[in-house]
Enzyme design. Structure first.
Site, PDB file in Angstrom:
ATOM      1  N   SER A 101      43.374  55.992  53.910  1.00 31.85           N
ATOM      2  CA  SER A 101      44.364  56.981  54.338  1.00 31.85           C
ATOM      3  C   SER A 101      45.764  56.677  53.818  1.00 31.85           C
ATOM      4  CB  SER A 101      44.375  57.113  55.860  1.00 31.85           C
ATOM      5  OG  SER A 101      44.863  55.940  56.464  1.00 31.85           O
ATOM      6  N   ARG A 105      47.921  59.581  52.103  1.00 30.19           N
ATOM      7  CA  ARG A 105      49.246  59.950  52.614  1.00 30.19           C
ATOM      8  C   ARG A 105      50.293  59.992  51.511  1.00 30.19           C
ATOM      9  NH1 ARG A 105      49.294  57.276  58.651  1.00 30.19           N
ATOM     10  NH2 ARG A 105      47.081  57.710  59.012  1.00 30.19           N
ATOM     11  N   ASP A 116      24.202  55.806  45.649  1.00 32.21           N
ATOM     12  CA  ASP A 116      22.777  55.904  45.964  1.00 32.21           C
ATOM     13  C   ASP A 116      22.158  54.548  46.282  1.00 32.21           C
ATOM     14  OD1 ASP A 116      22.573  58.708  45.497  1.00 32.21           O
ATOM     15  OD2 ASP A 116      22.575  58.323  43.343  1.00 32.21           O
ATOM     16  N   GLU A 126      37.028  59.051  40.357  1.00 27.30           N
ATOM     17  CA  GLU A 126      38.042  59.981  39.863  1.00 27.30           C
ATOM     18  C   GLU A 126      39.119  60.104  40.927  1.00 27.30           C
ATOM     19  OE1 GLU A 126      38.797  64.625  38.632  1.00 27.30           O
ATOM     20  OE2 GLU A 126      36.918  64.067  39.603  1.00 27.30           O
ATOM     21  N   TYR A 158      17.817  54.244  42.946  1.00 25.10           N
ATOM     22  CA  TYR A 158      18.604  54.680  41.794  1.00 25.10           C
ATOM     23  C   TYR A 158      18.317  53.811  40.577  1.00 25.10           C
ATOM     24  CZ  TYR A 158      22.502  56.048  38.872  1.00 25.10           C
ATOM     25  OH  TYR A 158      23.262  56.508  37.824  1.00 25.10           O
TER      26      TYR A 158
END
Length: 181
Positions: A101, A105, A116, A126, A158
């Protein structure tokens, strides 16, 4: 079921979940915090079109290895980065990746990302820039990874094209199905 810090530590102690390096502040109440690695890639500012049916992005990405000076994410810029930590997931855990957070912010954003069961590697993420430039630094805790246990070990863990990735890994196209809509 989301794992608690206790459950996470048991997975780590039994070497079922690998996080390397593992810092004292990595395991949190309901997940693990991961840090920026030292690699960042941004898209070149050109008018070339990337054809997702046949082109890779190697020719449109500029990648940097960043040290103590940090890396500036420009307004609304899409940047690829990686975690410092290399992770190995067992066949009964999945990860839900969230931006911490503190960084949200500052206006940064990441798209929903799932790790996975059976994945091994650094996590490429990204990041989308704020409305103002934001400078980030290798080693900062920026992701919170929530770990959830599947109802049973997955039948097919995976083994995809990003298995074992190290550092920032650009998109890899699967040309066999690129135009099958």
């Amino acid at each position: 079921m989301i794992l608690s810090d206790w459950d996470i530590r048991v997975y780590i102690e039994k070497k079922l979940l690998i996080i390397d390096p593992l810092f004292d502040d990595t395991v949190r109440e309901n997940g693990v915090d991961l840090r920026f690695g030292d690699e960042f890639c941004r898209f070149k500012r050109e008018n070339s079109v990337v054809d997702t049916s046949r082109d890779g992005v190697d020719n449109v990405l500029e990648c940097y290895r960043v040290r103590g000076d940090g890396f500036v994410i420009n307004p609304l810029e899409h940047v690829l980065t990686t975690t410092l930590e290399y992770v190995e997931f067992p066949h009964d855990l999945v990860g839900l990746v969230n931006l911490r957070s503190t960084f949200a912010r500052f206006g940064l954003y990441i798209p929903p990302t799932v790790i996975d069961a059976g994945f091994k590697g650094n996590i490429t993420i990204e990041l989308v820039g704020s409305t103002v430039p934001v400078k980030v630094y290798p080693g900062q805790r920026f992701l919170h990874l929530i770990l959830a246990r599947t109802s049973s070990p997955v039948y097919k863990p995976y083994t995809g094209k990003y298995q074992g990735q190290r550092g920032v890994t650009p998109p890899k196209l699967d040309n066999s199905s690129s135009k099958n809509f």
